[in-house]
Enzyme design. Structure first.
Site, short mmCIF file in Angstrom:
data_model
loop_
_atom_site.label_atom_id
_atom_site.label_comp_id
_atom_site.label_asym_id
_atom_site.label_seq_id
_atom_site.Cartn_x
_atom_site.Cartn_y
_atom_site.Cartn_z
N GLU A 132 0.87 -1.18 0.00
CA GLU A 132 0.00 0.00 0.00
C GLU A 132 0.91 1.23 0.00
O GLU A 132 1.87 1.28 0.76
CB GLU A 132 -0.88 -0.03 1.25
CG GLU A 132 -1.89 1.07 1.34
CD GLU A 132 -2.84 0.88 2.52
OE1 GLU A 132 -2.86 -0.21 3.13
OE2 GLU A 132 -3.54 1.84 2.85
N GLU A 161 -8.95 10.35 5.21
CA GLU A 161 -9.20 9.42 6.31
C GLU A 161 -9.59 10.24 7.52
O GLU A 161 -8.80 11.08 7.98
CB GLU A 161 -7.94 8.60 6.64
CG GLU A 161 -7.62 7.53 5.61
CD GLU A 161 -6.45 6.65 6.06
OE1 GLU A 161 -6.58 5.43 5.99
OE2 GLU A 161 -5.41 7.19 6.46
C1 NAG Z 1 -4.68 -1.75 6.36
O1 NAG Z 1 -5.28 -2.94 5.96
C2 NAG Z 1 -6.53 -2.92 5.31
C3 NAG Z 1 -6.96 -4.29 4.99
O2 NAG Z 1 -7.63 -4.79 6.08
C4 NAG Z 1 -6.46 -1.97 4.17
O3 NAG Z 1 -7.62 -2.01 3.38
C5 NAG Z 1 -6.20 -0.61 4.72
O4 NAG Z 1 -6.22 0.37 3.75
C6 NAG Z 1 -4.92 -0.57 5.47
N1 NAG Z 1 -4.85 0.70 6.15
C7 NAG Z 1 -3.79 1.48 6.21
C8 NAG Z 1 -3.98 2.84 6.75
O5 NAG Z 1 -2.69 1.17 5.86
#
Ligand code: NAG
Length: 254
Positions: free
Chosen positions: A140, A234
């Site tokens: 991510e 967020e």
């Molecule tokens: C953390 O994990 C979730 C999956 O459960 C993901 O969709 C989410 O965006 C993540 N959040 C962050 C802030 O990294």
């Protein structure tokens, strides 16, 4: 909460009838947990994934218009109680999932503003990658344009002051960024935050540059597939916060 939300929708609808007519015909507010509106190549989601962590509150969003590839939308929210993220209203761009190395550019502009009282929130791109086109997300990449209040990135390392420790500082698209690395249990997360600490309320650049930096200088494998590209806010805590995106575009060239 369902009933409160329905009542809010009704009152907003009543107001809309009384308000003077605008030149752009606005769509109705959407306050559903999984509410979404598709416009052009964008899908705007309400995404109240953490709302159970709040003592009270709600969030709605609306799409205000699309001109070419430029979208305008907004979200209005109040979240009281709990220290976790409650929601991520965001605009996701449609594209065909492909290897990172097949992407030529991800040109984006993003003009936004906040009013009301958001006390803990961020404004960020949220990009996901996977080892296959239809696979579950593994990495991510967050690009923060604002960190409001105590909002901070996911990080493996923290300093003695309790603050996350950056793994690097890099200049991309004309701004200096602190880079953070960590995991939230589901994904490895890279976060870019403005090194100046200032908000970037009008961003313009090629978002692919963040990804190519990570594949060249950090551990993001270039064999990963791009799976999702979102941009939104967020929300953790605040009252009558209004996040207005006056212009957003993301054009992914493969
Ligand atoms: C953390 O994990 C979730 C999956 O459960 C993901 O969709 C989410 O965006 C993540 N959040 C962050 C802030 O990294």
């Amino acid at each position: 909460m369902k009933f409160a939300t329905a009542a809010f929708v009704a009152s907003v609808a009543a107001l809309a009838v009384a308000a003077p007519t605008k030149t752009i015909e606005k769509r109705a507010q959407n306050c559903e947990q999984y509410g979404s509106v598709t416009t052009g190549s964008y899908i705007v989601y309400n995404d109240l994934w953490g709302e159970s962590g709040a003592t009270s509150g709600s969030q709605c969003f609306e799409v205000d218009g699309l001109s070419g590839t430029t979208l305008s939308w907004k979200t209005t929210w109040t979240w009281v109680g709990g220290s976790s993220i409650k929601s991520y209203a965001n605009a996701v761009t449609s594209f065909t999932s492909t290897k990172l190395t097949n992407i030529k550019s991800m040109k984006s502009t993003w003009k936004w503003s906040y009013s009301g009282s958001p006390t803990n929130a961020d404004v960020a791109y949220d990009i996901f990658t996977s080892s296959s086109a239809g696979g579950s997300n593994e990495y991510e990449i967050m690009i923060w344009l604002a960190a409001i209040g105590d909002a901070g990135p996911i990080s493996y390392n923290y300093g003695s002051d309790g603050k996350p420790t950056a793994v690097a500082t890099v200049t991309i698209d004309g701004y200096s960024w602190n880079v953070y690395y960590g995991s939230n249990g589901s994904n490895y997360v890279y976060s870019f935050l403005p090194a100046s600490g200032s908000e970037i309320t009008s961003f313009s650049g090629d978002v692919l540059a963040f990804i190519t930096y990570l594949t060249a200088h950090q551990t993001l494998p270039s064999s990963q597939y791009l799976t999702s590209v979102g941009a939104g806010t967020e929300a953790t805590a605040g009252t009558n916060a209004v996040f207005t995106v006056s212009a957003y575009s993301m054009v992914i060239s493969e």
